[in-house]
Enzyme design. Structure first.
Site, PDB file in Angstrom:
ATOM      1  N   SER A 370       0.387 -22.470   7.461  1.00 48.72           N
ATOM      2  CA  SER A 370       0.785 -23.855   7.355  1.00 48.72           C
ATOM      3  C   SER A 370       0.318 -24.495   8.647  1.00 48.72           C
ATOM      4  CB  SER A 370       2.296 -23.959   7.213  1.00 48.72           C
ATOM      5  OG  SER A 370       2.695 -25.274   7.495  1.00 48.72           O
ATOM      6  N   ARG A 371      -0.595 -25.451   8.530  1.00 50.96           N
ATOM      7  CA  ARG A 371      -1.151 -26.018   9.757  1.00 50.96           C
ATOM      8  C   ARG A 371      -0.186 -26.964  10.443  1.00 50.96           C
ATOM      9  NH1 ARG A 371      -6.631 -27.128   6.822  1.00 50.96           N
ATOM     10  NH2 ARG A 371      -7.020 -24.960   6.278  1.00 50.96           N
ATOM     11  N   VAL A 372       0.941 -27.252   9.800  1.00 47.09           N
ATOM     12  CA  VAL A 372       1.943 -28.081  10.465  1.00 47.09           C
ATOM     13  C   VAL A 372       2.834 -27.193  11.322  1.00 47.09           C
ATOM     14  CG1 VAL A 372       3.938 -29.544  10.090  1.00 47.09           C
ATOM     15  CG2 VAL A 372       1.886 -29.889   8.748  1.00 47.09           C
TER      16      VAL A 372
END
Ligand SMILES: Nc1ncnc2c1ncn2[C@@H]1O[C@H](COP(=O)(O)OP(=O)(O)OP(=O)(O)O)[C@@H](O)[C@H]1O
Ligand SMILES: [Mg+2]
Lengths: 508, 113
Positions: A370-372
């Site tokens: 998850s790039r967040v």
């Protein structure tokens, strides 16, 4: 008596005035050809791309190709037969769908017509299907978690409100189940300090029976009251399937404008690509890689760009998108998967090997991201999930070595035992999303080694009974975790105390 | 082929209007398939050139005069179309100007759908 007649007459007159018939110019065309759901029309020189066109018999469609001499119209609804030589007229309207709170709990077509046998729904507002995504200045970075209730996702691949997280995997690996769990879990959020998340499930090209099952399941779990289902089935034709995700997104934007948080699931974009490819081939657009038209990347990027987290000045609402993509033989390097992987903010990667080995949800934590990241996690979850990822990664590496059967030193054996138990704890049946505080309690227990001396076969029983114990005996602790959302020394101490206390009971 | 025939249609005109003798000369040079397309395009072109003024009752002289002034230099026909009930409906190129009762009624019907 006479007076009331007069009143009625006045009313009638008012009504007549309201019709406001203005004789005006209409741009028309003549049907030249028809086939495969596409009508070729000559004339219509003033029609715009994507504009609705009406035929003499009442059928409607939208302009999809503007050639020098012809306009190609994709049919959306057919009344009687359209004949060659009949008239088509420009309407001035663009594709749009009605939206309202009354849509919650309903199953609708991409045109807003009810599909659940209940009466028609009065729209509060018409929302355009195609819309430019909100710009940079209107957005803020994603920072509010959207809990899916799935342990492995909430701990290792956290999803934030406004994020786009792809769910990808072969057929029947539990993709839909993850999305449904995420929807069902939004019910728990009721009454919590975060805003209620409304959900939209877009079914594209699925069998009617499948959709019916999903509706039943959501109803059974009490999730229908805050969910809208937009369905374009396999038998509905490519045009409806093509517009379905845009229709769902348009409804989501209605709630976004009211400052609400929306979760939208596109199940799945592979079938959406098929539908778009079919339309493009029928229209003789040049075919590119895997026979998809050249603009298929743009098609999905403009759809997914509409997932957004607005800043407070603009209402502070959000749209979180969970697109689903089906792969063939785990090939993520095919055209559509690579496209969508590059558009989204991360992916949850499901593997059939894991699924068949009984590790469900079959998430491959190594390549799912998850790039967040941590920004969308509560501090307590972030803290306890840190060692989780590390332990799992080491376990996978060691497990590969351990296959050779050589003698293992004690430290390695402990690592292996720990990893096996973590894997066991991360297993979860579908339709059983778990509360944050429960997740925290069990993950904390396993990563701190309190399960190391529990037999693997007993781990899931341990988990269930431990949660039950906390709920019944130590509800205060659960409430405290929910309230504080931070791993204070006090909470850590309490957790330790309770695990030890429970373990004594468990062994008996 | 479409481009070529389109150019031929352009060549068949004198002063922006189709010219019979030119059409005949061009038609002699074409094969069956090309001829069919040529015919279709000519037909369409002819259709676009014509202005059709439909009226519920036979068009009065004053109306004919006014319409002739607006569409000066174009072919105009004035068919009678009782189904309009009253008023008139003008078609030219790919436009329709509808000021008839029929159009009014159908707009009312649509607003009830
Ligand atoms: N966590 C789980 N535990 C046990 N069974 C599961 C789990 N997740 C999914 N399943 C089961 O696996 C089957 C396939 O799940 P699902 O329909 O979600 O997969 P899918 O990838 O969406 O499939 P499709 O390719 O057909 O869309 C279902 O019968 C479902 O009940
Ligand atoms: Mg599925």
């Amino acid at each position: 008596m006479t007076k009331s007649t007069d009143e009625i007459l006045i009313q009638l007159q008012k009504k007549l005035n309201a019709f406001g018939f203005e004789p005006g110019l209409t741009n028309v065309g003549t049907v030249e050809q028809m086939g495969d759901g596409v009508v070729t029309v000559s004339g219509l020189s003033k029609v715009a791309m994507g504009e609705m066109v009406e035929f003499e018999d009442g059928s409607t469609g939208f302009a999809f190709n503007l050639d020098e001499d012809y306009v190609s119209v994709i049919l959306l609804s057919t009344k009687t037969a359209i004949t060659s030589g009949s008239q088509a007229r420009k309407t001035g309207n663009f594709l749009s769908i009605g939206a309202a709170e009354a849509f919650l709990g309903r199953v609708v077509s991409p045109l807003g017509e009810p599909l659940d046998g209940k009466p028609g729904i009065k729209a509060a507002k018409m929302m355009p299907l195609e819309r430019i995504a909100p710009g940079v200045v209107l957005r803020k970075s994603v920072n509010t978690p959207l809990f899916t209730g799935i342990k492995s996702i909430d701990s290792m691949i956290p999803i934030g409100r406004g994020q786009r997280e792809l769910i990808i995997g072969d057929r029947s690996t539990g993709k839909t189940s993850i999305a449904l769990d995420a929807i069902i879990n939004q019910k728990v959020a009721r009454g919590s300090r975060r805003k209620q998340v409304l959900c939209i499930y877009v079914a594209i090209g699925q069998k009617q029976g499948n959709v019916a099952q999903i509706v039943d399941k959501l109803g059974e779990k009490g999730a229908l009251s805050y969910t809208i289902i937009v369905a374009a089935g396999a038998s509905d034709g490519a045009a409806l399937q093509y517009i379905a995700p845009f229709a769902g997104c348009a409804i989501a934007e209605y709630f976004l404008q009211k400052g609400q948080d929306v979760l939208i699931v596109y199940d799945d974009l592979t079938k959406h690509s098929f539908a778009y490819r079919q339309l493009s081939l029928v229209l003789k657009r040049p075919a590119g890689r895997e026979a998809y038209p050249g603009d298929i990347f743009y098609l999905h990027s403009r759809l997914l760009e509409r997932a957004v987290c607005l800043n407070e000045k603009n209402g502070g609402g959000s749209i979180t998108a969970l697109p689903i993509v089906e792969t063939q033989a785990a090939d993520v390097s095919a055209y559509i998967p690579t496209n969508i992987i590059s558009i989204t903010d991360g992916q949850i990667y499901l593997e059939s090997d894991l699924f068949n080995a009984g590790i469900r949800p079959a998430i491959n934590a190594g390549i799912s991201v998850s790039r967040v990241g941590g920004a969308a996690q509560t501090p307590i979850m972030r803290k306890i999930a840190g060692p989780l990822r590390l332990d799992l990664a080491q376990y996978r590496e060691l497990a590969a070595f351990a296959q050779f059967g050589s003698d293992l030193d004690k430290a390695t054996q402990t690592r292996l035992d720990r990893g096996a138990r973590i894997t066991e704890v991360l297993k979860q049946t579908n339709y059983a999303p778990m509360r944050q505080a429960h997740q925290v309690a069990i993950i904390w227990a396993v990563t701190n080694g309190f399960l190391d001396d529990i037999a693997i076969d007993d781990v899931s029983r341990f988990e269930i009974e431990f949660i039950e114990y906390l709920e019944n005996v130590e509800k205060k602790l659960i409430d405290k975790i929910d309230k504080e959302e931070k791993l204070t020394d006090e909470i850590a101490k309490d957790l330790e105390k309770e695990v030890i206390k429970f373990k004594k009971r468990f062994k008996i | 082929m479409q481009k070529k025939i389109k150019n031929l249609v352009l060549l068949s005109q004198t002063k922006g209007k189709l010219d019979g003798s030119k059409i005949l000369t061009i038609a002699k040079t074409l094969g069956r398939k090309e001829l069919a397309l040529y015919y279709r395009m000519l037909y369409q072109k002819r259709h676009e050139e014509k202005v059709v003024v439909k009226t519920a009752i036979a068009a009065p002289g004053s109306l004919i005069l006014r319409v002739r002034k607006i569409f000066a230099g174009q072919d105009i026909i004035f068919p009678k179309e009782p189904s309009l009930i009253a008023g008139l409906c003008v078609q030219f190129a790919d436009f329709i100007f509808d000021a008839s009762f029929q159009g009014y009624f159908s707009s009312i019907r649509k607003s009830y759908d």
